[in-house]
Design a protein around this motif. Structure first.
Motif, PDB file in Angstrom:
ATOM      1  N   ILE A  29     -41.952  21.317  20.957  1.00 56.45           N
ATOM      2  CA  ILE A  29     -40.846  21.991  20.414  1.00 56.45           C
ATOM      3  C   ILE A  29     -39.586  22.721  21.208  1.00 56.45           C
ATOM      4  N   ARG A  30     -39.738  22.723  22.204  1.00 51.58           N
ATOM      5  CA  ARG A  30     -38.627  23.239  23.295  1.00 51.58           C
ATOM      6  C   ARG A  30     -37.869  22.721  23.340  1.00 51.58           C
ATOM      7  N   ASP A  31     -38.164  21.296  23.629  1.00 53.26           N
ATOM      8  CA  ASP A  31     -37.213  20.149  23.422  1.00 53.26           C
ATOM      9  C   ASP A  31     -36.700  19.097  22.178  1.00 53.26           C
ATOM     10  N   THR A  32     -37.098  19.582  21.428  1.00 53.45           N
ATOM     11  CA  THR A  32     -37.271  19.244  20.476  1.00 53.45           C
ATOM     12  C   THR A  32     -35.938  20.118  19.619  1.00 53.45           C
ATOM     13  N   VAL A  33     -35.834  21.714  19.903  1.00 49.09           N
ATOM     14  CA  VAL A  33     -34.820  23.136  19.553  1.00 49.09           C
ATOM     15  C   VAL A  33     -34.246  22.761  19.852  1.00 49.09           C
ATOM     16  N   VAL A  34     -33.609  22.930  21.791  1.00 46.79           N
ATOM     17  CA  VAL A  34     -32.451  22.864  22.805  1.00 46.79           C
ATOM     18  C   VAL A  34     -32.060  21.195  22.766  1.00 46.79           C
ATOM     19  N   ALA A  35     -32.232  20.108  22.112  1.00 46.42           N
ATOM     20  CA  ALA A  35     -31.613  18.945  21.655  1.00 46.42           C
ATOM     21  C   ALA A  35     -30.433  19.040  20.303  1.00 46.42           C
ATOM     22  N   GLY A  36     -31.696  18.986  19.540  1.00 50.79           N
ATOM     23  CA  GLY A  36     -31.316  19.451  18.188  1.00 50.79           C
ATOM     24  C   GLY A  36     -29.986  20.471  17.773  1.00 50.79           C
ATOM     25  N   LEU A  37     -30.110  21.513  18.585  1.00 47.19           N
ATOM     26  CA  LEU A  37     -29.583  22.973  18.416  1.00 47.19           C
ATOM     27  C   LEU A  37     -27.719  22.322  19.330  1.00 47.19           C
ATOM     28  N   GLY A  38     -27.932  21.744  20.230  1.00 48.25           N
ATOM     29  CA  GLY A  38     -27.009  20.793  21.451  1.00 48.25           C
ATOM     30  C   GLY A  38     -25.732  20.108  20.681  1.00 48.25           C
ATOM     31  N   ASP A  39     -26.694  19.321  19.599  1.00 46.55           N
ATOM     32  CA  ASP A  39     -26.206  18.432  19.008  1.00 46.55           C
ATOM     33  C   ASP A  39     -24.958  19.487  17.509  1.00 46.55           C
ATOM     34  N   LEU A  40     -25.862  19.911  16.421  1.00 47.68           N
ATOM     35  CA  LEU A  40     -25.809  21.235  15.885  1.00 47.68           C
ATOM     36  C   LEU A  40     -24.376  21.779  16.380  1.00 47.68           C
ATOM     37  N   LEU A  41     -24.646  22.361  17.608  1.00 46.02           N
ATOM     38  CA  LEU A  41     -23.278  23.151  18.426  1.00 46.02           C
ATOM     39  C   LEU A  41     -21.908  22.712  18.779  1.00 46.02           C
ATOM     40  N   GLN A  42     -22.482  20.788  19.239  1.00 51.89           N
ATOM     41  CA  GLN A  42     -20.775  20.009  19.460  1.00 51.89           C
ATOM     42  C   GLN A  42     -20.455  20.071  17.976  1.00 51.89           C
ATOM     43  N   GLY A  43     -21.212  20.048  16.519  1.00 52.85           N
ATOM     44  CA  GLY A  43     -19.965  20.221  14.919  1.00 52.85           C
ATOM     45  C   GLY A  43     -19.716  20.868  14.860  1.00 52.85           C
ATOM     46  N   ALA A  44     -20.005  22.685  15.978  1.00 52.57           N
ATOM     47  CA  ALA A  44     -19.408  23.812  15.440  1.00 52.57           C
ATOM     48  C   ALA A  44     -18.160  23.769  16.174  1.00 52.57           C
ATOM     49  N   PHE A  45     -18.384  22.997  16.913  1.00 54.03           N
ATOM     50  CA  PHE A  45     -17.099  23.305  18.223  1.00 54.03           C
ATOM     51  C   PHE A  45     -16.174  22.579  17.902  1.00 54.03           C
ATOM     52  N   ASP A  46     -16.575  21.497  17.377  1.00 57.24           N
ATOM     53  CA  ASP A  46     -15.320  20.618  16.398  1.00 57.24           C
ATOM     54  C   ASP A  46     -14.769  21.046  15.749  1.00 57.24           C
ATOM     55  N   ALA A  47     -15.660  21.681  14.378  1.00 56.39           N
ATOM     56  CA  ALA A  47     -15.347  21.889  13.301  1.00 56.39           C
ATOM     57  C   ALA A  47     -14.118  23.626  13.807  1.00 56.39           C
ATOM     58  N   VAL A  48     -14.450  23.947  15.305  1.00 54.52           N
ATOM     59  CA  VAL A  48     -13.549  25.568  15.255  1.00 54.52           C
ATOM     60  C   VAL A  48     -11.878  24.821  15.741  1.00 54.52           C
ATOM     61  N   ASP A  49     -12.176  23.533  16.871  1.00 55.13           N
ATOM     62  CA  ASP A  49     -10.789  22.534  16.357  1.00 55.13           C
ATOM     63  C   ASP A  49     -10.157  22.633  15.478  1.00 55.13           C
ATOM     64  N   ASP A  50     -10.961  22.013  14.969  1.00 57.64           N
ATOM     65  CA  ASP A  50      -9.859  21.009  13.355  1.00 57.64           C
ATOM     66  C   ASP A  50      -9.243  22.266  12.558  1.00 57.64           C
ATOM     67  N   SER A  51      -9.777  24.043  12.795  1.00 50.39           N
ATOM     68  CA  SER A  51      -9.687  24.819  12.640  1.00 50.39           C
ATOM     69  C   SER A  51      -8.555  25.929  12.967  1.00 50.39           C
ATOM     70  N   LEU A  52      -8.439  25.430  14.185  1.00 49.57           N
ATOM     71  CA  LEU A  52      -7.266  26.657  14.990  1.00 49.57           C
ATOM     72  C   LEU A  52      -6.614  25.364  14.800  1.00 49.57           C
TER      73      LEU A  52
END
Length: 740
Positions: A29-52
């Motif tokens: 579970i830990r490995d799945t969650v850490v990897a999944g959150l990492g992928d989702l966070l990359q999308g969030a930062f990409d969106a932050v860059d677009d917004s700014l």
């Protein structure tokens, strides 16, 4: 713990102290969650860059623009460090999970102006955003969080019902990100943008990770039959019937003798009884017939082992070639029995219960291979498993009575994953098809009666799907956001165009002013419409249009003329500010504003002339356009469309019943078929957006268009339930019809 309770604990892992001592299920579970959150966070930062970048592009001053560019640079430099810090903090939550409160709405009733004054304004804004994010996610994912908290609490040694733990609780994950984001040296406005995108891309997609964690723990036997009971206050009067949210405790139901019995067992027993009733009556049971040698159990499985289950096909060949064919399993088994030499020389025969199982497997695959929800190549692949599944059923009769049986779970997983697979000439390049193909090939070549093969294949397939789903979720999220933005922009442009055309159609407007409204002010209105949920300027931009047209009209009343004098200066100021904001004709704006003033001045002079010459009051002023005296009688085409719309109305409710995430199949006029998933319903544009299983947009249609497609038989909603459960229900219905 009574094993019949249906509740099992991981006793061998109770000594948790370090990452190395975590149970393999928790580590998974830990490995799945850490990897999944990492992928989702990359999308969030990409969106932050677009917004700014967008904010910087629309900045009103150089200082403001530099501020956004500096924030973009800071985040780009440090985002990798923030991502790593966040993932490390999440991983640490599984090693030493903090105590978790019951998932409930945070109570702010005790917050006062005195307590708020102790917090700096920036910190307060950030804390409010964090609390809103946590509260929303706990309410939205309440069900999975309740189950997950109970299961984690049963695994970790120091956790109790009074002090539960849940490493995946939103408050822990959000706090871990806020702590990691402290490394970003940005101002509060940019920090709130980061939190907003974290909420949109990460927190809003926690559901799939929570479901995956629950699934892994259920597979490990941790409270597989979960039920929720609130612990009420015994001292409270029973008549009130009220419960305190803070007094409720999350815990599984008390063990009962029936908890270990799957709900499928009752259905299976009903089917067996109906099969027995329909069985041709031959007098005494076969087991009591001295002239027969009854074969069952291990002896029957040994006979079935002689059935070739791969028909000479190798794993490298295309197992989906040809048409799905239902094997007459009863005939195959009877043929083997006639060739069987028994020790006592008597003819071999099956007992009634084994014969029922064989017939049930045949009926099961008849449904599967007639199931429209499975795409043709996936149907062919699953049809190859008839002989192996028959062997599984004879070896382990709990296949039908236990929903968590490994072979049953694998079949359900293959069918569920294949629902979105469309026919393609590129099957050899498709990872999903290749994975399902390899699983079927391994069963055909390796299954020798050991059920653990299905468990191993199920785990491998789950890992594959988790990885694919993470990618698809990110792509779908970006597709959804892109489509929302595009459709909202399209709706904004249509609204602006319709409003201006309606206003200009009624009045004669000088060409210079018409040009300003259509080519310049329309841009201001467009942006105002898009930002109206934040800036609330749409009505103001519409008022400018109405005021401008009003000022071009003749006004004879002294009060109206006084109002004209008061309105024009503010009107000119608003027009100039709006046009400057959208950078419309920046080099010629002064000249254009001079022309506008000239037209308004001429209009005011026309007012005076109209007062002096009442016989022709509007000779030189804007006049209403002539009325359009077109016939309102509907044409034949319009009447036909009305009939079509009335016939389609009954399908609207069926379209509204399609939920986000449901799969459908479109059958185009040219005969082509494709499957897609409803990804978003954009209500303001009445638009339904569909994506394929990779998250890419394939089609968009309005509610009415979808109703037309369904009425014509070109849209089919696919079943979402588990394959074997639907098959058993269908078999039960068929038996009832035959017996009735």
């Amino acid at each position: 713990m009574n094993k019949q309770s249906g509740i099992h604990y991981l006793h061998e892992h109770k000594g948790l102290g370090s990452a190395g001592s975590l149970p393999k299920e928790i580590s998974k579970i830990r490995d799945t969650v850490v990897a999944g959150l990492g992928d989702l966070l990359q999308g969030a930062f990409d969106a932050v860059d677009d917004s700014l970048f967008e904010l910087a592009n629309n900045a009103r001053s150089n200082n403001e623009q530099n501020r956004y560019f500096e924030a973009m640079r800071e985040i780009r430099i440090k985002r990798k460090g923030v991502e790593k810090h966040f993932q490390s903090a999440v991983a640490q939550l599984f090693v030493a999970p903090p105590q978790t409160t019951a998932p409930e709405v945070v109570d702010h009733s005790a917050t006062t102006a005195d307590t708020l004054s102790l917090v700096q304004n920036d910190e307060l804004e950030e804390q409010v955003a964090l609390n809103a994010m946590i509260t929303k996610s706990r309410a939205h994912f309440q069900g999975p969080l309740i189950q997950l908290q109970a299961r984690f609490t049963s695994v970790y040694p120091n956790a109790t019902e009074e002090e539960p733990v849940n490493p995946m609780a939103p408050e822990h994950l959000c706090s871990a990100f806020v702590e990691a984001a402290q490394a970003l040296e940005i101002q509060i406005r940019e920090r709130l943008i980061v939190l907003k995108q974290f909420d949109r891309y990460v927190v809003s997609n926690l559901g799939m990770l929570l479901d995956e964690a629950n699934r892994i723990l259920i597979q490990a036997g941790v409270i597989p039959n979960f039920r929720f009971h609130g612990k009420t206050d015994k001292s409270a009067p029973a008549a009130t019937g009220s419960k305190s949210a803070a007094g409720e405790t999350l815990r599984p139901e008390e063990p009962t003798a029936n908890d270990g019995v799957d709900r499928s067992d009752a259905l299976f027993e009903q089917i067996r009884e109906m099969l027995a009733q329909q069985r041709a009556s031959g007098g005494m049971p076969r087991s009591a017939n001295p002239n027969l040698h009854i074969i069952g159990g291990a002896e029957l499985f040994q006979i079935l082992a002689n059935i070739p289950q791969n028909d000479g096909l190798q794993g490298t060949e295309n197992l989906s070639q040809g048409e799905p064919v239902v094997v007459d399993l009863h005939e195959v088994v009877q043929h083997l029995l006639t060739q069987q030499k028994t020790s006592d020389g008597k003819p071999a025969a099956l007992n009634e219960s084994d014969e029922d199982l064989i017939n049930l497997v045949s009926m099961l695959f008849e449904f599967i291979l007639d199931d429209y929800n499975l795409s043709a190549p996936i149907q062919v692949l699953i049809s190859r498993l008839q002989i192996p599944i028959l062997k599984v059923v004879i070896k382990d009769k709990s296949f039908f009575s236990r929903a968590t049986h490994p072979a049953r779970k694998l079949l359900n997983a293959l069918a569920r994953a294949g629902i979105g697979w469309s026919e393609s000439n590129e099957k050899t390049r498709d990872k999903l098809y290749e994975q399902i193909h390899n699983i079927v090939a391994r069963i055909l070549n390796e299954f020798d009666g050991d059920i653990s093969l299905f468990e191993q294949l199920n785990d491998e397939f789950d890992q594959f799907l988790a990885k694919e789903n993470r990618k698809a979720t990110l792509v779908e999220q970006r597709t959804r956001e892109s489509e929302r933005g595009r459709i909202k922009s399209q709706k904004a442009q249509e609204t602006v165009d319709e409003l201006l055309q309606a206003r200009l159609r009624k009045h004669r407007i000088p060409d210079t002013i018409r040009n300003i409204l259509v080519n310049g002010w329309s841009r201001v209105m467009f942006l105002a419409y898009l930002r109206d949920d934040v800036e609330h300027r749409w009505n103001q931009t519409v008022r400018v249009v109405d005021d401008l047209i009003w000022c071009l009209h003749p006004h004879l009343d002294d009060e109206e003329r006084d109002q004209w004098v008061r309105v024009v200066p503010g009107l000119l100021k608003s027009l100039r500010a709006g046009l400057e904001e959208v950078s419309y004709n920046s080099t010629g704006l002064d000249a254009m504003m001079s022309d506008l003033k000239h037209e308004l001045t001429e209009a005011f002079r026309a007012h005076a002339l109209a007062e002096a010459q009442t016989d022709s009051p509007a000779a030189e002023s804007p006049e209403p356009m002539p009325e359009d005296d077109t016939d309102d009688t509907p044409t034949a085409i319009q009447r036909q469309q009305e009939i079509e719309d009335a016939a389609t109305a009954e399908y609207i409710d069926k379209i509204d019943a399609i939920g986000v995430g449901h799969w459908v199949e479109f059958n185009l006029v040219n005969g082509a078929r494709f499957r897609c998933k409803l990804s978003a319903i954009i209500e303001e544009a009445d638009c339904f957006v569909f994506v394929n299983r990779m998250g890419l947009k394939v089609i968009e249609k309005t509610r009415t268009e979808l109703a037309h497609e369904m009425r014509r038989g070109r849209l089919t909603v696919l079943e979402q339930g588990a394959l074997i459960d639907r098959a058993l229900d269908a078999v039960m219905g068929s038996l009832r019809r035959n017996s009735g």
